[in-house]
Motif scaffolding. Structure first.
Motif, PDB file in Angstrom:
ATOM      1  N   ASP A 368       0.855  -1.185   0.000  1.00  0.00           N
ATOM      2  CA  ASP A 368       0.000   0.000   0.000  1.00  0.00           C
ATOM      3  C   ASP A 368       0.888   1.231   0.000  1.00  0.00           C
ATOM      4  O   ASP A 368       1.813   1.350   0.817  1.00  0.00           O
ATOM      5  N   SER A 369       0.636   2.182  -0.911  1.00  0.00           N
ATOM      6  CA  SER A 369       1.592   3.280  -1.132  1.00  0.00           C
ATOM      7  C   SER A 369       0.889   4.597  -1.436  1.00  0.00           C
ATOM      8  O   SER A 369      -0.227   4.625  -1.971  1.00  0.00           O
ATOM      9  N   ARG A 370       1.575   5.677  -1.111  1.00  0.00           N
ATOM     10  CA  ARG A 370       1.139   7.016  -1.516  1.00  0.00           C
ATOM     11  C   ARG A 370       1.708   7.294  -2.897  1.00  0.00           C
ATOM     12  O   ARG A 370       2.920   7.134  -3.120  1.00  0.00           O
ATOM     13  N   ILE A 371       0.865   7.707  -3.826  1.00  0.00           N
ATOM     14  CA  ILE A 371       1.337   7.965  -5.187  1.00  0.00           C
ATOM     15  C   ILE A 371       1.335   9.440  -5.558  1.00  0.00           C
ATOM     16  O   ILE A 371       1.914   9.820  -6.580  1.00  0.00           O
ATOM     17  N   GLY A 372       0.655  10.287  -4.755  1.00  0.00           N
ATOM     18  CA  GLY A 372       0.621  11.701  -5.108  1.00  0.00           C
ATOM     19  C   GLY A 372      -0.139  12.521  -4.081  1.00  0.00           C
ATOM     20  O   GLY A 372      -0.560  12.016  -3.029  1.00  0.00           O
ATOM     21  N   THR A 373      -0.318  13.816  -4.415  1.00  0.00           N
ATOM     22  CA  THR A 373      -1.010  14.745  -3.539  1.00  0.00           C
ATOM     23  C   THR A 373      -1.948  15.611  -4.358  1.00  0.00           C
ATOM     24  O   THR A 373      -1.564  16.109  -5.436  1.00  0.00           O
ATOM     25  N   LEU A 374      -3.150  15.805  -3.859  1.00  0.00           N
ATOM     26  CA  LEU A 374      -4.126  16.657  -4.532  1.00  0.00           C
ATOM     27  C   LEU A 374      -3.852  18.124  -4.206  1.00  0.00           C
ATOM     28  O   LEU A 374      -3.420  18.456  -3.099  1.00  0.00           O
ATOM     29  N   PRO A 375      -4.128  19.042  -5.142  1.00  0.00           N
ATOM     30  CA  PRO A 375      -4.058  20.472  -4.838  1.00  0.00           C
ATOM     31  C   PRO A 375      -5.075  20.826  -3.743  1.00  0.00           C
ATOM     32  O   PRO A 375      -6.059  20.115  -3.539  1.00  0.00           O
TER      33      PRO A 375
END
Length: 433
Positions: A368-375
Motif C-alpha cells: 500500500d503506497s502514496r502515489i501523489g497529492t491533490l491540490p
C-alpha cells in the motif's frame, strides 16, 4: 432551496475550496480573512494568546493561495480582535485594512479595536498600533465600541462596521479617498435589524445557544453578508452550527439565511472570517468563508480552511468549482500518456471529485503506497475512495484509490508477488461531499 442574490451567490448552493487545513504561525484560532488575487496571497489574522502576550495583539499570516504555504507574517500589537479585514494590492505591495486601538475590553475580557487603519504588509515586521499617528486612524462618528473594515474589490468601497445606539451600523466609503484620509460616506448607512442575532430553529444533535455570535461580515455591491455561529449549549460548544445571512443594503430586508455546510468533517470547525474576491483565473466574483480547526495530534495549534460560493452559472447542469489541475506525484511515480489531473464539479446537488490520466510506477508498487497529492482546491474533509483499473496480473486488475483531508492520494492492493506498475484514473468520479 435558497435565493440567488444580485451578485449571483446562492447560500444554499454548492461550495468550492480555496485552501484546506493550512497550519498557522501561532496557536490561537484564525479570525478575519482577505485575499490579494493580484499577487496570489491569502491573509489570515490570529489573536495572540493573552497568556503569553498583551491583550489585543494579533498575528497576520500571509499564505500562497496555490500551495497553501505560509510565505510571511507580521505581529500587530494593540490592534484588537481581528473582526474583519480588507487586502488591497498596490503596485508590488499589499496594504491591509484592519481595526486598531484604542482598545475596548469585552465582558469576556477580549480586546477590540475602536478605530480603522491601513498599513503595508512587511514580512517579519512588528507594528505597534499605539505608534500609528492619529491621522492614519479613523473612528466612525458616534461609534461606542468595536469596529472593523471590509473591502469590496469590485466597486472599490470600504465597508466599516461599528456600534451605535446598541445596534450594528455599516457605512461605506470610497477606499481610495479613505486611504488619503478623506472619510466621506457613500450612500446610506445599513443598520442591522433587531432580532437578527436570535438563533434560528434548525436541526442539531445538541441544543444551541440562543444568541448568535458574529464571526465576520463583508459587503459586495448592494448586498451585505453576515457570518454567524450558534455554539452548542454544552460543555464542549464545538462545532455548533454556522450561518450566512444576506441583506439588501437599500431596503434593509433579509434576502436569505442558510446553514453553511461547506468544510464539514473538521475536528473543531469554528466559523471564522468572510470576504469577497475576484478569481484571477476566471474573473468570477466569489464569496469566501473560513473555518478554524484543531491541528491533528495537538491540543492548541490551529489551521484554517477557506471555502467559497461560486457565481458562474452551470453549463449543461455542471458547475465547475475547480478546473483541471495537475497532481503532484511521489518519487517513482510518473505521468502516463495522459498526465494525471483532477477537478471539482457540482451536478444535481452533489459535488464530485473527478480525476483523469494514467500513472506509471517503477519498479512497481509492492505494498500500500502514496502515489501523489491533490491540490488544496480538491482536498476533501472526509475520506473518499474508489476502485480503479491497474495492470492485470493473474486476474487481479483493480486497486483501491483513497484520499483524505491531507490531500494524500494512496493506492491499496499491491503485494510483493503482484506489483502495480500502472494505474488508470480516467474513471474516477466520486462524491466529494
Amino acid at each position: 432551496m435558497g435565493t440567488t442574490d444580485a451578485n449571483g451567490v446562492d447560500l444554499s448552493g454548492a461550495t468550492g475550496r480555496l485552501i484546506q487545513t493550512v497550519d498557522l504561525e501561532k496557536n490561537p484560532a484564525p479570525q478575519a480573512i482577505a485575499t490579494d488575487t493580484v499577487h496570489g496571497h491569502v491573509f489570515v489574522l490570529q489573536v495572540e494568546s493573552s497568556a503569553t502576550s498583551a491583550q489585543g495583539n494579533l498575528w497576520l499570516n500571509r499564505i500562497n493561495r496555490r500551495t497553501g504555504a505560509i510565505t510571511g507574517s507580521m505581529q500587530l500589537k494593540g490592534f484588537g480582535h481581528g473582526l474583519s479585514m480588507g487586502a488591497e494590492p498596490v503596485g508590488a505591495d499589499t496594504y491591509l485594512w484592519t481595526e486598531v486601538g484604542p482598545l475596548q475590553l469585552s465582558a469576556d475580557n477580549d480586546a477590540f479595536g475602536k478605530a480603522v487603519t491601513r498599513f503595508r504588509f512587511v514580512d517579519g515586521a512588528v507594528l505597534d498600533g499605539a505608534a500609528i499617528p492619529q491621522s492614519r486612524k479613523f473612528t466612525p462618528p458616534d461609534s461606542t465600541s468595536s469596529t472593523g473594515p471590509s473591502l469590496d474589490p469590485v466597486n472599490g468601497l470600504l465597508c466599516v462596521m461599528y456600534h451605535k445606539d446598541g445596534k450594528r451600523h455599516f457605512t461605506r466609503y470610497d477606499s481610495a479617498a479613505a486611504a488619503a484620509g478623506q472619510w466621506t460616506p457613500v450612500g446610506t448607512t445599513f443598520v442591522m435589524p433587531a432580532g437578527e442575532d436570535v438563533t434560528p430553529g434548525v436541526p442539531s444533535p445538541h441544543p444551541l445557544q440562543k444568541t448568535l455570535v458574529s464571526q465576520g461580515f463583508t459587503a459586495l455591491g448592494d448586498v451585505l453578508y453576515s457570518y454567524q455561529w450558534a455554539p452548542y449549549d454544552t460543555a464542549d460548544k464545538f462545532p455548533g452550527v454556522a450561518f450566512l445571512t444576506s441583506y439588501d443594503w437599500n431596503t434593509g430586508q433579509r434576502i436569505d439565511r442558510q446553514v453553511v455546510t461547506g468544510a464539514d468533517g473538521l475536528t473543531r470547525r469554528e466559523p471564522e472570517g468572510v470576504t469577497t474576491e475576484v478569481d484571477p483565473a476566471t474573473g468570477e466574483t466569489r464569496l469566501l468563508f473560513g473555518f478554524s480547526n484543531t491541528v491533528p495530534d495537538t491540543t492548541g495549534s490551529r489551521d484554517v480552511t477557506i471555502g467559497f460560493y461560486p457565481t458562474r452559472p452551470a453549463v449543461d447542469g455542471v458547475k465547475v468549482l475547480a478546473d483541471w489541475e495537475d497532481l503532484a506525484l511521489e518519487p517513482g511515480v510518473s505521468p502516463g500518456a495522459d498526465r494525471p489531473r483532477g477537478r471539482l464539479i457540482a451536478l444535481a446537488g452533489t459535488t464530485y471529485l473527478q480525476l483523469r490520466g494514467t500513472v506509471a510506477c517503477s519498479p512497481g508498487l509492492t505494498a500500500d503506497s502514496r502515489i501523489g497529492t491533490l491540490p488544496h482546491r480538491l482536498r476533501a474533509t472526509r475520506t473518499t475512495r474508489q476502485n480503479v483499473p491497474r495492470n492485470n496480473n493473474t486476474g487481479r486488475c483493480v486497486c483501491r484509490l483513497e484520499t483524505d483531508v491531507t490531500g494524500a492520494l494512496r493506492v491499496y492492493g499491491a503485494t510483493g508477488d503482484n506489483a502495480i506498475t500502472w494505474i488508470d484514473l480516467d474513471g474516477v468520479s466520486v462524491a466529494w461531499r
